[in-house]
Design an enzyme around this catalytic site. Structure first.
Site, short mmCIF file in Angstrom:
data_model
loop_
_atom_site.label_atom_id
_atom_site.label_comp_id
_atom_site.label_asym_id
_atom_site.label_seq_id
_atom_site.Cartn_x
_atom_site.Cartn_y
_atom_site.Cartn_z
N ASP A 106 -2.82 41.23 43.95
CA ASP A 106 -1.73 40.36 44.39
C ASP A 106 -2.29 38.94 44.56
O ASP A 106 -2.97 38.44 43.66
CB ASP A 106 -1.10 40.93 45.67
CG ASP A 106 0.12 40.19 46.18
OD1 ASP A 106 1.19 40.37 45.58
OD2 ASP A 106 0.00 39.44 47.16
N TYR A 243 1.62 30.85 50.03
CA TYR A 243 2.75 30.60 49.12
C TYR A 243 3.20 29.14 49.17
O TYR A 243 3.74 28.62 48.20
CB TYR A 243 3.94 31.49 49.50
CG TYR A 243 3.75 32.95 49.18
CD1 TYR A 243 4.13 33.46 47.94
CD2 TYR A 243 3.20 33.82 50.11
CE1 TYR A 243 3.97 34.81 47.64
CE2 TYR A 243 3.02 35.16 49.83
CZ TYR A 243 3.41 35.65 48.59
OH TYR A 243 3.24 36.97 48.29
N HIS A 300 3.65 48.27 42.90
CA HIS A 300 2.85 47.10 43.27
C HIS A 300 1.61 47.43 44.09
O HIS A 300 0.58 46.77 43.97
CB HIS A 300 3.73 46.13 44.05
CG HIS A 300 3.02 44.88 44.47
ND1 HIS A 300 2.60 43.93 43.56
CD2 HIS A 300 2.63 44.43 45.69
CE1 HIS A 300 1.99 42.95 44.20
NE2 HIS A 300 2.00 43.23 45.49
#
Length: 323
Positions: A106, A243, A300
């Site tokens: 990730d 982010y 994921h």
């Protein structure tokens, strides 16, 4: 084998929590987690690598768990890619290691590919888990995501300081149960959905009754308790701060030579809706020494969903290239 207790090292202004197993003279393999994860996310991989003779190292990275990090809107730039990679270089310094193989899942995957560009002398090899090498695009990635998916797409939504973290911090166990679920559908089934159901928004789902959430719960009670305690300690702000640096990272990468000149392994998950296996197409142009695999029937959370398969691929490649 029990998950190791952390020891702490001074790295780039952090008191970084580091979890280790395996022989001190083994080839070091540093495992970097994503969002909303921890070193603990590698709990199945650490003993497997240690048992194969490697020095398995996993930090709680900047903003997470026992490492933590700066808070406040002014601190957002302190979570950019330069800080995240400098943290890992500082950790190697503290551990008196010249270089290591870096594995990342990730967001951790983005960090380890960037390690090979920003600190090439510290990187012996790279393992991408789900996350491919993504070359710098022609436009600001947040602008691109907003154009493609709209304001509710989760990465675009995360740009609003203070909003998402408040939502997740309000009920940490519930937030963990929301994130950590097995994929409820195959990639082909997702692709067949109407466009308005493919904007990668979680807002309606998160607000809905938990009984309506798709996919099977991935964490057992002990694992949920571990994650809950860690995120109650750190909060979600630091992790979401990563982010909030997509634009800044894009700007910082303008003059970076995009070539990974070390042996590299790319392990994709067949049903990861965000980090899709086809995103690895063309990686060889940037990562010449590359081996690629896909784990079937896996969403994921690869380390937890298919630990045996992931461990086998990592150990096999590490033994062949660094044994």
């Amino acid at each position: 084998m029990a998950f190791p207790e952390p020891h702490y090292v001074k790295a780039n202004g952090l008191n970084m929590a580091v979890y280790e197993q395996g022989p001190k003279d083994g080839v070091p393999v540093v495992m970097c987690h994503g969002f909303p994860e921890l070193a603990y996310s590698w709990r199945h991989q650490i003993p497997a690598l240690a048992g194969a003779g490697f020095r398995a190292i996993a930090p709680d990275q900047r903003g997470y768990g026992n490492t933590g990090g700066p808070k406040g809107e002014d601190a957002v730039p302190l979570y950019d890619i330069a800080h995240l990679t400098d943290d890992l270089a500082g950790m190697l310094d503290a551990l008196e290691l010249d270089k290591a193989v870096f594995a990342g899942h990730d967001w951790g995957g983005m960090v380890v590919w960037q390690m090979a560009l920003r600190h090439p002398d510290r990187v012996a090899g790279v393992i991408g888990v789900n996350t491919p090498f993504i070359p710098r695009g022609p436009i600001d990635p947040i602008v691109g995501m907003r154009m493609m998916f709209g304001e509710d797409m989760y990465i675009v939504f995360f740009q609003k300081y203070g909003v998402a973290e408040k939502m997740f911090d309000a009920d940490v166990p519930r937030s963990m149960r929301f994130w950590y679920r097995k994929s409820a559908m195959k990639l082909a089934d997702f692709d067949a959905l109407p466009a308005d159901q493919k904007n990668l928004s979680f807002l309606k789902g998160f607000a809905a009754d938990e009984s309506t959430w798709p996919g099977e719960q991935l964490l057992n009670d002990e694992e949920l308790a571990y994650y809950t305690a860690a995120f109650r300690k750190s909060g979600f702000e630091g992790g979401i701060g990563w982010y909030r640096n997509f634009t800044r990272n894009w700007q910082l990468g303008e003059n970076l030579v995009e070539k990974v000149n070390v042996p590299s392994l790319m392990i994709s998950a067949a049903d990861d809706i965000v980090l899709r296996p086809e995103m690895t197409a063309g990686m060889e142009n940037f990562v010449p020494d590359l081996e690629k695999h896909i784990i079937p029937d896996c969403g994921h959370w690869t380390q937890a969903e298919k630990p045996a398969e992931l461990n086998a691929m990592m150990v096999d490649w590490l033994k062949r290239r660094f044994g």
